[in-house]
Design a protein around this motif. Structure first.
Motif, PDB file in Angstrom:
ATOM      1  N   TYR A 186       0.818  -1.205   0.000  1.00 19.53           N
ATOM      2  CA  TYR A 186       0.000   0.000   0.000  1.00 19.53           C
ATOM      3  C   TYR A 186       0.858   1.264   0.000  1.00 19.53           C
ATOM      4  CZ  TYR A 186      -3.922  -3.047   0.421  1.00 19.53           C
ATOM      5  OH  TYR A 186      -4.846  -4.019   0.134  1.00 19.53           O
ATOM      6  N   TYR A 189       1.304   1.599  -3.619  1.00 23.41           N
ATOM      7  CA  TYR A 189       0.000   1.970  -4.171  1.00 23.41           C
ATOM      8  C   TYR A 189      -0.290   3.457  -3.952  1.00 23.41           C
ATOM      9  CZ  TYR A 189      -5.134   2.067  -4.506  1.00 23.41           C
ATOM     10  OH  TYR A 189      -6.431   2.377  -4.820  1.00 23.41           O
ATOM     11  N   GLU A 226     -10.234   8.311  -2.774  1.00 23.13           N
ATOM     12  CA  GLU A 226     -10.711   7.107  -3.447  1.00 23.13           C
ATOM     13  C   GLU A 226      -9.709   5.959  -3.310  1.00 23.13           C
ATOM     14  OE1 GLU A 226     -11.742   7.972  -7.451  1.00 23.13           O
ATOM     15  OE2 GLU A 226     -13.519   9.133  -6.908  1.00 23.13           O
ATOM     16  N   SER A 227      -8.425   6.280  -3.347  1.00 27.45           N
ATOM     17  CA  SER A 227      -7.401   5.247  -3.161  1.00 27.45           C
ATOM     18  C   SER A 227      -7.463   4.686  -1.747  1.00 27.45           C
ATOM     19  CB  SER A 227      -6.008   5.828  -3.441  1.00 27.45           C
ATOM     20  OG  SER A 227      -5.903   6.279  -4.771  1.00 27.45           O
ATOM     21  N   GLN A 229     -10.104   4.631   0.154  1.00 31.08           N
ATOM     22  CA  GLN A 229     -11.344   3.847   0.231  1.00 31.08           C
ATOM     23  C   GLN A 229     -11.142   2.443  -0.321  1.00 31.08           C
ATOM     24  OE1 GLN A 229     -14.510   4.678  -2.656  1.00 31.08           O
ATOM     25  NE2 GLN A 229     -15.925   4.933  -0.947  1.00 31.08           N
ATOM     26  N   THR A 230     -10.478   2.345  -1.472  1.00 30.74           N
ATOM     27  CA  THR A 230     -10.208   1.038  -2.068  1.00 30.74           C
ATOM     28  C   THR A 230      -9.298   0.200  -1.169  1.00 30.74           C
ATOM     29  OG1 THR A 230     -10.403   1.996  -4.284  1.00 30.74           O
ATOM     30  CG2 THR A 230      -9.291  -0.133  -4.094  1.00 30.74           C
ATOM     31  N   ILE A 233     -11.181  -1.342   1.801  1.00 30.55           N
ATOM     32  CA  ILE A 233     -11.992  -2.517   1.477  1.00 30.55           C
ATOM     33  C   ILE A 233     -11.117  -3.755   1.326  1.00 30.55           C
ATOM     34  CG2 ILE A 233     -13.475  -3.541  -0.280  1.00 30.55           C
ATOM     35  CD1 ILE A 233     -14.601  -0.724  -0.773  1.00 30.55           C
ATOM     36  N   TYR A 234     -10.029  -3.633   0.591  1.00 25.57           N
ATOM     37  CA  TYR A 234      -9.155  -4.786   0.385  1.00 25.57           C
ATOM     38  C   TYR A 234      -8.494  -5.239   1.685  1.00 25.57           C
ATOM     39  CZ  TYR A 234      -9.547  -4.979  -4.681  1.00 25.57           C
ATOM     40  OH  TYR A 234     -10.012  -5.145  -5.944  1.00 25.57           O
ATOM     41  N   VAL A 294     -18.143  -4.431   2.688  1.00 20.19           N
ATOM     42  CA  VAL A 294     -17.976  -3.666   1.455  1.00 20.19           C
ATOM     43  C   VAL A 294     -19.101  -2.654   1.279  1.00 20.19           C
ATOM     44  CG1 VAL A 294     -17.870  -3.831  -1.059  1.00 20.19           C
ATOM     45  CG2 VAL A 294     -16.683  -5.521   0.353  1.00 20.19           C
ATOM     46  N   SER A 297     -18.805   0.168   3.892  1.00 18.61           N
ATOM     47  CA  SER A 297     -17.649   1.020   3.602  1.00 18.61           C
ATOM     48  C   SER A 297     -17.930   1.955   2.430  1.00 18.61           C
ATOM     49  CB  SER A 297     -16.419   0.157   3.303  1.00 18.61           C
ATOM     50  OG  SER A 297     -16.078  -0.639   4.405  1.00 18.61           O
ATOM     51  N   LEU A 298     -18.503   1.413   1.374  1.00 19.38           N
ATOM     52  CA  LEU A 298     -18.815   2.245   0.211  1.00 19.38           C
ATOM     53  C   LEU A 298     -19.872   3.288   0.540  1.00 19.38           C
ATOM     54  CD1 LEU A 298     -18.838  -0.447  -2.622  1.00 19.38           C
ATOM     55  CD2 LEU A 298     -17.094   1.288  -2.199  1.00 19.38           C
TER      56      LEU A 298
END
Length: 308
Positions: A186, A189, A226-227, A229-230, A233-234, A294, A297-298
């Motif tokens: 990350y 990332y 947004e990064s 947030q992704t 979730i992962y 998921v 979180s979204l």
């Protein structure tokens, strides 16, 4: 013309969609079905029992002795691990990309940032099994354990009973290993996401007198939302799927005394005990747990996209 184009696109999608349905969706549907039977895993003669397996999981003491602690441990990992990994990865990525000395209004990352990224990313090339064996050797209770050897060398009392044998800290040690093995990915990332932010934005904020801390919270973090947030979730999915590391590292594959048990371990226990239908029921619980994560979180992190 449009019809031919649609047929052309469909012809390329048929095979991958069919493979996905057979390899991914079909096992899920089978697990849902078997969770409502009394299948042992080997006996072809089984019958439909409805929701009895799910009721037993939460009401029968013999079943809940595994499930309830596992749910608590997964919930703890789900809350703590993503927060720590994202915080560390953002901090290191910001330092590598923006934390160097400024020259006038120009900014740059620290020297050797590419080398640091490689070092941090290194755990990603190791399989979970290798990571578990490696850290299991570090936490060994005898004189050959790396941690005990270092502590003895500097005169600090060691833990002869074993670090992973302590029910109070074993889950924390597992989480430490999960953090160590996840931060590097990350970091890279977030670094890639930060590199797409125009330097003019940073330079303008510095000309306005913003400090590095203010730049991070007012500029970098909103643009990386947004990064983040992704990643959340992962990492949440990784926290729910900690079975392999727990199985390799901990005594009794979830011990001692179920103090590091996770939902994947509960599934393994029931499969190995010829209670495959109950294991499938645990898998269904884990599926809905992940799906809820998921969706929440979204929903909770929904916001307008920041353009730059």
């Amino acid at each position: 013309m449009k019809q031919r184009k649609g047929l052309f696109i469909t012809s390329f999608l048929v095979l991958p969609v069919a493979l996905y349905a057979i390899m991914v969706i079909s096992p899920f549907l089978q697990a849902f079905y078997y969770s409502m039977t009394n299948w042992t895993g080997t006996n072809p003669n089984y019958k439909f029992v409805g929701l009895d397996n799910f009721k037993r999981l939460f009401t029968n003491e013999l079943y809940s002795v595994y499930l309830i602690p596992a749910l608590k441990h997964n919930a703890f990992l789900l809350i703590a691990m993503p927060v720590i990994v994202i915080a560390l990865a953002l901090f290191f990525a910001f330092m590598l990309n923006v934390g160097g000395r400024s020259r006038g209004s120009r900014i740059r990352g620290v020297g050797g940032s590419k080398f640091y990224k490689i070092v941090f990313f290194f755990p990603q090339v190791l399989s979970v099994t290798v990571v578990g064996v490696l850290w299991g050797a570090i936490f060994r209770s005898d004189e050959y354990g790396f941690l005990n050897s270092i502590l003895a060398l500097v005169g600090i009392p060691t833990k002869p009973s074993g670090w992973l044998s302590d029910p109070d800290i074993v889950l924390l040690l597992v989480m430490l290993v999960m953090i160590w093995s996840s931060v590097g990915f990350y970091l890279v990332y977030f670094s890639a996401a930060m590199s797409s932010i125009p330097t003019e934005i940073y330079e303008a904020s510095m000309l306005d007198g913003a400090s590095r801390v203010q730049t991070f919270f007012k500029v970098t973090l909103p643009l990386l939302f947004e990064s983040v947030q992704t990643a959340w979730i992962y990492l949440g999915i990784i926290a729910l799927d900690a079975f392999a590391l727990v199985f390799v590292m901990t005594p009794e594959q979830g011990g001692p005394n179920h103090s590091s048990e996770v939902l994947g371990g509960v599934m393994y226990h029931y499969f190995s005990s010829s209670k495959a239908a109950v294991a499938c029921a645990v898998g269904v619980v884990l599926f809905f747990f992940t799906l809820t994560l998921v969706m929440v979180s979204l929903r909770a992190t929904r916001r307008e996209r920041v353009e730059y």
